[in-house]
Design a protein around this motif. Structure first.
Motif, PDB file in Angstrom:
ATOM      1  N   ASP A 260       0.737  -1.345  -0.094  1.00 19.17           N
ATOM      2  CA  ASP A 260       0.122   0.053  -0.088  1.00 19.17           C
ATOM      3  C   ASP A 260       0.599   1.384   0.242  1.00 19.17           C
ATOM      4  OD1 ASP A 260      -2.528  -1.340   0.408  1.00 19.17           O
ATOM      5  OD2 ASP A 260      -2.025  -1.946   2.340  1.00 19.17           O
ATOM      6  N   VAL A 261       1.956   1.220   0.665  1.00 19.09           N
ATOM      7  CA  VAL A 261       2.940   2.335   0.724  1.00 19.09           C
ATOM      8  C   VAL A 261       4.306   1.909   0.554  1.00 19.09           C
ATOM      9  CG1 VAL A 261       3.583   4.300   2.365  1.00 19.09           C
ATOM     10  CG2 VAL A 261       1.309   3.455   2.315  1.00 19.09           C
TER      11      VAL A 261
ATOM     12  N   THR B  35       1.464   3.975  -2.721  1.00 21.40           N
ATOM     13  CA  THR B  35       1.708   5.480  -2.503  1.00 21.40           C
ATOM     14  C   THR B  35       3.163   5.581  -2.238  1.00 21.40           C
ATOM     15  OG1 THR B  35      -0.317   6.143  -1.516  1.00 21.40           O
ATOM     16  CG2 THR B  35       1.375   7.502  -1.294  1.00 21.40           C
TER      17      THR B  35
ATOM     18  N   VAL C  11       6.082   7.541  -0.734  1.00 21.94           N
ATOM     19  CA  VAL C  11       6.434   8.641   0.080  1.00 21.94           C
ATOM     20  C   VAL C  11       7.998   9.196  -0.176  1.00 21.94           C
ATOM     21  CG1 VAL C  11       6.320   9.115   2.388  1.00 21.94           C
ATOM     22  CG2 VAL C  11       4.590   8.067   1.630  1.00 21.94           C
TER      23      VAL C  11
ATOM     24  N   ARG D 156       0.449   8.920  -7.562  1.00 20.50           N
ATOM     25  CA  ARG D 156       0.554   8.231  -6.395  1.00 20.50           C
ATOM     26  C   ARG D 156       1.702   8.724  -5.646  1.00 20.50           C
ATOM     27  NH1 ARG D 156       1.428   3.292  -7.169  1.00 20.50           N
ATOM     28  NH2 ARG D 156       1.359   3.163  -9.766  1.00 20.50           N
TER      29      ARG D 156
ATOM     30  N   GLU E 292       3.696  11.127  -2.956  1.00 21.47           N
ATOM     31  CA  GLU E 292       3.481  11.966  -1.672  1.00 21.47           C
ATOM     32  C   GLU E 292       4.894  12.513  -1.305  1.00 21.47           C
ATOM     33  OE1 GLU E 292       1.940  12.710   2.928  1.00 21.47           O
ATOM     34  OE2 GLU E 292       1.411  10.657   2.018  1.00 21.47           O
TER      35      GLU E 292
ATOM     36  N   SER F 299       3.313  11.828   7.253  1.00 20.71           N
ATOM     37  CA  SER F 299       2.746  11.755   5.935  1.00 20.71           C
ATOM     38  C   SER F 299       1.484  11.510   6.016  1.00 20.71           C
ATOM     39  CB  SER F 299       3.720  10.762   5.144  1.00 20.71           C
ATOM     40  OG  SER F 299       3.191   9.375   5.760  1.00 20.71           O
TER      41      SER F 299
ATOM     42  N   ALA G 255      -0.108   9.460   4.461  1.00 24.02           N
ATOM     43  CA  ALA G 255      -0.301   8.128   3.947  1.00 24.02           C
ATOM     44  C   ALA G 255      -0.206   7.383   5.190  1.00 24.02           C
ATOM     45  CB  ALA G 255       0.813   7.612   2.850  1.00 24.02           C
TER      46      ALA G 255
END
Length: 291
Positions: free
Chosen positions: A98-99, A131, A133, A166, A168, A175, A177
């Motif tokens: 997911d991140v 996402t 980051v 996506r 960030e 963050s 997220a």
């Protein structure tokens, strides 16, 4: 929440470059070099399942994006994308993540974002549901690198991250997220805007911090030891002192990306004030967050 140490492709790099102004007679006792004066280095990621309700990968290692000639030049050992195999062993595919948190965008930390090299094929971004980051100061550096570190960046990566929709870019200590579950510490000694991600323990005590290239492994915990790749060794040493003081005070474990034999350890300090490590773990396999 559970944690896994995830090995990516390993490297063998010149020991003198990795230890800066430390004499070979000293560093070769810490890590034995081969006949080409290279030392073994991991490119280790950290996988967290159930972090803020998400599957989170901290860094991706060097990956397998280099064409064969460049792979040999940079000492990448394995031709296949080892990170993907290691994720599979932990029950995760890159589509499940997911991140992805990136301390910085040098190729040995972000190259694993890309699919393996294939002749005639352009670079292609993996992790289609994640996402990405990255810190704002380092994102600015990656877009306009200095001649000293331009070769450390993957030219196509920035545009691919932006095109994903996506990305960030983080301005502060948290963050969108991941919220309060992850706190970012910032450093400029290795590269501008290096972002060190701390998975926060209860009440700010315990937890684990991804040390990235501020402290690549156990030998670099010793304050005077820096890399030849660091842009400002004196700045890095000052940052490292404050960082280690904080982690020791709050009992936050250190997580190492480049240490070929240790994934995580507690900070120690002897009666002369010298920093070291204790309670070293080579592998994490579904461990709970330290507390």
């Amino acid at each position: 929440m559970r944690l896994w140490s995830i090995l990516g492709n390993s490297q063998r790099l010149d020991g003198g470059a990795m230890f800066g102004n430390v004499p070979r007679a000293m560093w070769s006792q810490w890590i034995a070099p081969d006949e080409q004066h290279r030392i073994p280095l991991a490119c280790r990621a950290l996988l967290a399942k159930g972090l803020a309700g998400k599957t989170v990968l901290f860094e991706t290692g060097i990956g397998a994006f280099f064409e064969p000639k460049m792979r040999e030049r940079f000492g990448v050992v394995e031709p296949q994308h080892v990170l993907l195999d290691s994720l599979a062993e932990a029950g995760v595919s890159h589509e499940d993540v997911d991140v992805v948190v990136l301390s910085h965008l040098h190729f040995d930390h972000a190259g694993g974002l890309l699919a393996p090299w294939a002749e005639g094929q352009p670079p292609r971004l993996l992790f289609p549901n994640a996402t990405f980051v990255v810190g704002a100061a380092h994102w600015a550096r990656a877009k306009t690198p200095h001649p000293r570190d331009r070769a450390s960046f993957i030219p196509e990566l920035g545009a691919l991250l932006e095109a994903s929709g996506r990305l960030e870019v983080v301005e502060g200590d948290h963050s969108r997220a991941l919220g309060a579950a992850v706190r970012f510490h910032h450093s400029d000694g290795h590269t501008p805007g290096l972002m060190l991600a701390e998975i926060v323990g209860e009440g700010g005590q315990g937890g684990v911090v991804f040390c990235a290239d501020l402290i690549p492994g156990r030998p670099w915990v010793h304050l005077p030891v820096t890399m030849g790749y660091d842009r400002s060794p004196e700045t890095l040493i000052d940052e490292k002192r404050g960082f280690l003081d904080d982690m020791l005070k709050r009992d936050v474990r250190l997580y190492f990306t480049h240490d070929h034999g240790c994934a995580m350890a507690r900070v120690a300090r002897d009666d002369k004030g010298r920093y070291g490590t204790r309670e070293e773990l080579a592998v994490l396999a579904g461990e709970p967050l330290p507390h």
